[in-house]
Design a protein around this motif. Structure first.
Motif, PDB file in Angstrom:
ATOM      1  N   TRP A  55      -1.715   8.548  -5.569  1.00 61.01           N
ATOM      2  CA  TRP A  55      -1.897   9.831  -4.889  1.00 61.01           C
ATOM      3  C   TRP A  55      -2.282   9.659  -3.421  1.00 61.01           C
ATOM      4  CZ3 TRP A  55      -4.494   8.117  -9.181  1.00 61.01           C
ATOM      5  CH2 TRP A  55      -5.777   7.611  -8.973  1.00 61.01           C
ATOM      6  N   GLN A  56      -2.701   8.458  -3.037  1.00 59.90           N
ATOM      7  CA  GLN A  56      -3.025   8.229  -1.628  1.00 59.90           C
ATOM      8  C   GLN A  56      -1.792   8.306  -0.735  1.00 59.90           C
ATOM      9  OE1 GLN A  56      -5.065   4.467  -1.560  1.00 59.90           O
ATOM     10  NE2 GLN A  56      -6.965   5.301  -2.401  1.00 59.90           N
ATOM     11  N   VAL A  57      -0.594   8.233  -1.337  1.00 59.88           N
ATOM     12  CA  VAL A  57       0.622   8.337  -0.546  1.00 59.88           C
ATOM     13  C   VAL A  57       0.743   9.713   0.104  1.00 59.88           C
ATOM     14  CG1 VAL A  57       2.138   9.184  -2.380  1.00 59.88           C
ATOM     15  CG2 VAL A  57       3.082   7.756  -0.578  1.00 59.88           C
ATOM     16  N   PHE A  58       0.080  10.728  -0.468  1.00 63.23           N
ATOM     17  CA  PHE A  58       0.158  12.075   0.078  1.00 63.23           C
ATOM     18  C   PHE A  58      -0.791  12.288   1.256  1.00 63.23           C
ATOM     19  CE2 PHE A  58       1.307  12.960  -4.486  1.00 63.23           C
ATOM     20  CZ  PHE A  58       2.664  13.094  -4.241  1.00 63.23           C
ATOM     21  N   GLY A  59      -1.785  11.420   1.391  1.00 65.95           N
ATOM     22  CA  GLY A  59      -2.739  11.563   2.481  1.00 65.95           C
ATOM     23  C   GLY A  59      -3.475  12.891   2.455  1.00 65.95           C
ATOM     24  N   ASP A  60      -3.807  13.370   1.264  1.00 68.87           N
ATOM     25  CA  ASP A  60      -4.474  14.669   1.101  1.00 68.87           C
ATOM     26  C   ASP A  60      -5.907  14.439   0.634  1.00 68.87           C
ATOM     27  OD1 ASP A  60      -5.353  17.215   0.338  1.00 68.87           O
ATOM     28  OD2 ASP A  60      -3.338  17.844  -0.235  1.00 68.87           O
ATOM     29  N   PRO A  61      -6.901  14.556   1.512  1.00 69.16           N
ATOM     30  CA  PRO A  61      -8.290  14.300   1.105  1.00 69.16           C
ATOM     31  C   PRO A  61      -8.794  15.265   0.044  1.00 69.16           C
ATOM     32  CG  PRO A  61      -8.194  15.233   3.317  1.00 69.16           C
ATOM     33  CD  PRO A  61      -6.801  14.905   2.935  1.00 69.16           C
ATOM     34  N   VAL A  62      -8.280  16.499   0.037  1.00 70.56           N
ATOM     35  CA  VAL A  62      -8.710  17.456  -0.994  1.00 70.56           C
ATOM     36  C   VAL A  62      -8.277  16.965  -2.369  1.00 70.56           C
ATOM     37  CG1 VAL A  62      -8.485  19.813  -1.851  1.00 70.56           C
ATOM     38  CG2 VAL A  62      -8.667  19.395   0.607  1.00 70.56           C
ATOM     39  N   LEU A  63      -7.022  16.545  -2.490  1.00 67.88           N
ATOM     40  CA  LEU A  63      -6.542  16.027  -3.773  1.00 67.88           C
ATOM     41  C   LEU A  63      -7.338  14.800  -4.194  1.00 67.88           C
ATOM     42  CD1 LEU A  63      -4.513  15.970  -6.093  1.00 67.88           C
ATOM     43  CD2 LEU A  63      -2.961  14.667  -4.621  1.00 67.88           C
ATOM     44  N   GLU A  64      -7.656  13.919  -3.272  1.00 69.22           N
ATOM     45  CA  GLU A  64      -8.414  12.716  -3.611  1.00 69.22           C
ATOM     46  C   GLU A  64      -9.810  13.064  -4.120  1.00 69.22           C
ATOM     47  OE1 GLU A  64      -8.329  10.067  -0.296  1.00 69.22           O
ATOM     48  OE2 GLU A  64      -6.135  10.035  -0.183  1.00 69.22           O
ATOM     49  N   ARG A  65     -10.454  14.069  -3.515  1.00 69.03           N
ATOM     50  CA  ARG A  65     -11.775  14.485  -4.004  1.00 69.03           C
ATOM     51  C   ARG A  65     -11.672  15.107  -5.389  1.00 69.03           C
ATOM     52  NH1 ARG A  65     -12.435  16.289   1.410  1.00 69.03           N
ATOM     53  NH2 ARG A  65     -12.036  18.444   0.768  1.00 69.03           N
ATOM     54  N   LEU A  66     -10.630  15.890  -5.626  1.00 70.87           N
ATOM     55  CA  LEU A  66     -10.459  16.511  -6.939  1.00 70.87           C
ATOM     56  C   LEU A  66     -10.225  15.459  -8.017  1.00 70.87           C
ATOM     57  CD1 LEU A  66      -8.180  19.560  -6.026  1.00 70.87           C
ATOM     58  CD2 LEU A  66     -10.635  19.570  -6.467  1.00 70.87           C
ATOM     59  N   ILE A  67      -9.436  14.447  -7.710  1.00 68.70           N
ATOM     60  CA  ILE A  67      -9.170  13.395  -8.693  1.00 68.70           C
ATOM     61  C   ILE A  67     -10.449  12.620  -9.001  1.00 68.70           C
ATOM     62  CG2 ILE A  67      -8.036  11.143  -8.946  1.00 68.70           C
ATOM     63  CD1 ILE A  67      -5.520  12.380  -7.863  1.00 68.70           C
ATOM     64  N   ALA A  68     -11.243  12.323  -7.987  1.00 70.59           N
ATOM     65  CA  ALA A  68     -12.506  11.611  -8.223  1.00 70.59           C
ATOM     66  C   ALA A  68     -13.425  12.428  -9.128  1.00 70.59           C
ATOM     67  CB  ALA A  68     -13.190  11.309  -6.890  1.00 70.59           C
ATOM     68  N   GLU A  69     -13.470  13.746  -8.913  1.00 72.31           N
ATOM     69  CA  GLU A  69     -14.329  14.591  -9.755  1.00 72.31           C
ATOM     70  C   GLU A  69     -13.786  14.693 -11.172  1.00 72.31           C
ATOM     71  OE1 GLU A  69     -16.139  19.154  -9.937  1.00 72.31           O
ATOM     72  OE2 GLU A  69     -15.302  18.374  -8.063  1.00 72.31           O
TER      73      GLU A  69
ATOM     74  N   ARG B 249      10.001   8.349  -0.191  1.00 82.53           N
ATOM     75  CA  ARG B 249      10.309   7.602  -1.407  1.00 82.53           C
ATOM     76  C   ARG B 249       9.022   7.068  -2.002  1.00 82.53           C
ATOM     77  NH1 ARG B 249      14.324   3.143   0.407  1.00 82.53           N
ATOM     78  NH2 ARG B 249      15.270   4.989   1.345  1.00 82.53           N
ATOM     79  N   ALA B 250       9.126   6.542  -3.226  1.00 80.71           N
ATOM     80  CA  ALA B 250       7.971   5.982  -3.923  1.00 80.71           C
ATOM     81  C   ALA B 250       7.652   4.590  -3.390  1.00 80.71           C
ATOM     82  CB  ALA B 250       8.247   5.917  -5.424  1.00 80.71           C
ATOM     83  N   ILE B 251       6.377   4.229  -3.456  1.00 82.39           N
ATOM     84  CA  ILE B 251       5.911   2.902  -3.042  1.00 82.39           C
ATOM     85  C   ILE B 251       5.548   2.131  -4.307  1.00 82.39           C
ATOM     86  CG2 ILE B 251       4.309   1.613  -1.612  1.00 82.39           C
ATOM     87  CD1 ILE B 251       6.161   3.528  -0.082  1.00 82.39           C
TER      88      ILE B 251
ATOM     89  N   GLY C 192       3.662   4.149 -15.121  1.00 81.77           N
ATOM     90  CA  GLY C 192       2.307   3.798 -15.547  1.00 81.77           C
ATOM     91  C   GLY C 192       1.294   3.758 -14.440  1.00 81.77           C
ATOM     92  N   GLY C 193       1.569   4.373 -13.305  1.00 77.32           N
ATOM     93  CA  GLY C 193       0.610   4.355 -12.202  1.00 77.32           C
ATOM     94  C   GLY C 193      -0.500   5.368 -12.393  1.00 77.32           C
ATOM     95  N   GLY C 194      -1.628   5.084 -11.761  1.00 75.92           N
ATOM     96  CA  GLY C 194      -2.731   6.039 -11.774  1.00 75.92           C
ATOM     97  C   GLY C 194      -3.776   5.816 -12.840  1.00 75.92           C
TER      98      GLY C 194
ATOM     99  N   GLN D  83       0.833  -1.194   0.000  1.00 80.42           N
ATOM    100  CA  GLN D  83       0.000   0.000   0.000  1.00 80.42           C
ATOM    101  C   GLN D  83       0.873   1.250   0.000  1.00 80.42           C
ATOM    102  OE1 GLN D  83      -3.232   0.051  -0.341  1.00 80.42           O
ATOM    103  NE2 GLN D  83      -3.439  -2.185  -0.271  1.00 80.42           N
ATOM    104  N   PRO D  84       0.388   2.311  -0.660  1.00 79.96           N
ATOM    105  CA  PRO D  84      -0.842   2.349  -1.453  1.00 79.96           C
ATOM    106  C   PRO D  84      -0.647   1.692  -2.820  1.00 79.96           C
ATOM    107  CG  PRO D  84       0.255   4.446  -1.586  1.00 79.96           C
ATOM    108  CD  PRO D  84       1.074   3.619  -0.627  1.00 79.96           C
ATOM    109  N   ASP D  85      -1.754   1.276  -3.407  1.00 82.66           N
ATOM    110  CA  ASP D  85      -1.717   0.645  -4.703  1.00 82.66           C
ATOM    111  C   ASP D  85      -1.215   1.645  -5.746  1.00 82.66           C
ATOM    112  OD1 ASP D  85      -2.232  -0.644  -7.113  1.00 82.66           O
ATOM    113  OD2 ASP D  85      -4.008  -1.649  -6.309  1.00 82.66           O
ATOM    114  N   LEU D  86      -0.335   1.167  -6.635  1.00 85.05           N
ATOM    115  CA  LEU D  86       0.200   2.040  -7.673  1.00 85.05           C
ATOM    116  C   LEU D  86      -0.908   2.612  -8.545  1.00 85.05           C
ATOM    117  CD1 LEU D  86       2.865   3.118  -8.917  1.00 85.05           C
ATOM    118  CD2 LEU D  86       2.803   1.160 -10.468  1.00 85.05           C
TER     119      LEU D  86
END
Length: 520
Positions: free
Chosen positions: A60-74, A281-283, A468-470, A53-56
């Protein structure tokens, strides 16, 4: 069973047995170079670690930013590029359905006629006759896929369909990276504005002190002008940073499918604005070589090779004779007394062979082969470029993290230097120039530290994108509103239902045509 039915049954059985007896042209072959299967990068090894975790797919979940996660979903639901890519998947799905039609009779014509004949004969024995004549018939031609022309066409359309799906996933990869980059560019500009304002406040105080000292005759004008220059120079950086904020905010709005303007989700409490994530670092969940070959654009390129490889077989089939089973079923009747209704059944093979083509067919095969080789070379280059992008991003991340430690210490030292310079100036042990130098150094080091942290975040995003993540999204290929609009306009049958996921390789795309086209 009637003789006509037996003939028709024999005709259908012959078509089934002879159709698809052979497939001319090359079968798809993977074009992976030897290095790509074992490729590794020292920089990626240093810049990443393997964890679940987080899944490649949702890095973006590596940042733990709920605002960014909502923006990506939209953005997944509303971005124009993603929506167009989804519609291209449906276009390719419909084209696959067109190719599948080659399995069935290609020439069909049905006709029905009704004719009224009125005749009158003159003379001593004048007679008048009124006759209705009826006829109906069906002409069928079924070209047997003896050389695999239609099978190769289906194979090509099937690969093109999955290439369209991979292209949509590549659009998602680029969208998520672009949105995250823009979001953190905005947060960086907000943080730099805040730092500039804090330093401007300190410098304004120094400017006011030197102004009072100058007016009281306790200081020369040089200190005053230097303090003024430094203060207004810091103030001048703020409008440019505010312009960057406005540009980034508009860019985020467009990626969300909104018109340019305020984005309420980006507004937060003043102490929350401009916060940049601290990263290490990257996961990753797999080795770099496997991740590169699973990149959506790399998979799309491989599917395009498979599609073009099948086109060579389609072109080569024209070199050989085509065997078509043709037949007609007709019925005729007349209202004339004494006539009988008639049923006509005609069927047989028809052989056509374009012998005198003057090199047209051979050159078409060569054209298709040259196009295939172009795609192979482009694919191999794409893999090399992808490896370079991943290595460059990893190297940038490592160096940004190394520089971050240095800049953090430099910023702390600059802050301490300003405190000491102010104390020495107040005690009369130093001139004001050292205070100005310390203020200038503090602002420069704090700003450099923020910019470097932003660069580290940017390199991390670039690394995830290069691998190729995301590509994951919970949104359907075509949203419900668009599906309904298209259904009202056109009969799409079941093609607008959610299609199967893209296989990781053309070799995994077996038994896909019927499912991909929406026909079972």
């Amino acid at each position: 069973m009637s003789p006509q039915a037996r003939v028709l049954r024999s005709w259908m059985l012959t078509a089934t047995m002879l159709g698809g007896c052979a497939r001319v042209g090359p079968d798809f072959q993977p074009q992976h170079e030897a290095w790509s299967g074992q490729w590794s990068s020292e920089a990626i090894g240093r810049a990443s670690e393997q964890r679940a975790q987080p899944d490649l797919r949702q890095w973006w979940q590596v940042f733990g930013d709920p605002v960014l996660e909502r923006l990506i979903a939209e953005s997944n639901a509303n971005d124009a590029g993603v929506r167009i890519a989804g519609l291209r998947v449906m276009e390719a799905r419909a084209q696959l359905g067109m190719a599948l039609a080659g399995r069935y009779p290609q020439m069909q014509q049905a006709s029905a006629d009704a004719m009224y004949v009125h005749s009158r004969q003159s003379g001593p024995t004048a007679q008048t006759s009124r006759v209705w004549e009826y006829s109906a018939g069906v002409d069928i031609g079924w070209e047997l896929d003896f050389w695999g022309r239609f099978a190769r066409a289906i194979e090509s359309a099937d690969a093109a369909y999955f290439a369209a799906q991979a292209n949509r996933e590549d659009v998602l990869v680029l969208l998520h990276a672009q949105l995250a980059q823009t979001y953190y560019a905005l947060r960086t500009a907000e943080a730099r504005v805040r730092i500039a304002r804090e330093n401007a406040r300190l410098q304004k105080r120094s400017y006011e002190i030197t102004e009072r000292l100058f007016k009281a005759g306790e200081s020369d004008e040089l200190d005053l002008q230097q303090a003024k220059t430094q203060y207004f120079g810091t103030l001048s950086s703020i409008p440019e940073l505010e312009r960057q904020i406005a540009l980034s905010r508009n860019a985020v709005a467009i990626l969300l499918g909104r018109p340019p303007g305020p984005v309420p989700e980006l507004l937060g409490a003043p102490e929350k604005e401009g916060v940049l994530p601290r990263i290490d670092r990257a996961i990753l969940q797999d080795v770099p070589a496997n991740l590169l070959l699973r990149r959506p654009d790399i998979r799309a390129a491989e599917f395009q090779i498979a599609a073009q490889s099948a086109q060579i077989g389609v072109a080569k089939a024209d070199l050989y004779p085509s065997l078509t089973l043709v037949g007609s079923i007709g019925w005729s009747a007349s209202s004339l007394p004494g006539t009988q209704n008639g049923l006509l059944l005609v069927g047989g093979p028809s052989l056509r062979w374009n012998i005198f083509d003057y090199g047209r067919i051979h050159n078409n095969v060569r054209v298709q082969d040259a196009r295939l080789q172009q795609l192979i070379i482009a694919y191999q280059n794409d893999v090399r470029v992808a490896a370079r992008q991943a290595d460059d991003a990893a190297s940038g991340l490592i160096k940004a993290l190394e520089r971050e430690e240095i800049l953090r210490e430099a910023a702390h030292s600059a802050e301490r230097s300003l405190t000491l310079a102010n104390a020495l100036f107040r005690e009369g042990y130093s001139d004001f120039q050292r205070v100005l130098d310390a203020q200038r150094a503090l602002f420069a080091q704090q700003d450099a530290y923020l910019v470097n942290r932003s660069n580290a975040v940017s390199y991390l995003i670039d690394l995830y994108k290069a691998l190729g993540g995301g590509w994951y999204t919970e949104q359907p290929t075509v949203d419900a509103a668009t599906r309904e609009q298209m259904r009202q306009r056109t009969d799409w049958g079941d093609l607008l239902t959610e299609p199967p996921r893209t296989p990781t390789s053309p070799f995994n795309a077996t038994a896909m045509p019927a499912r991909a086209s929406g026909h079972e």
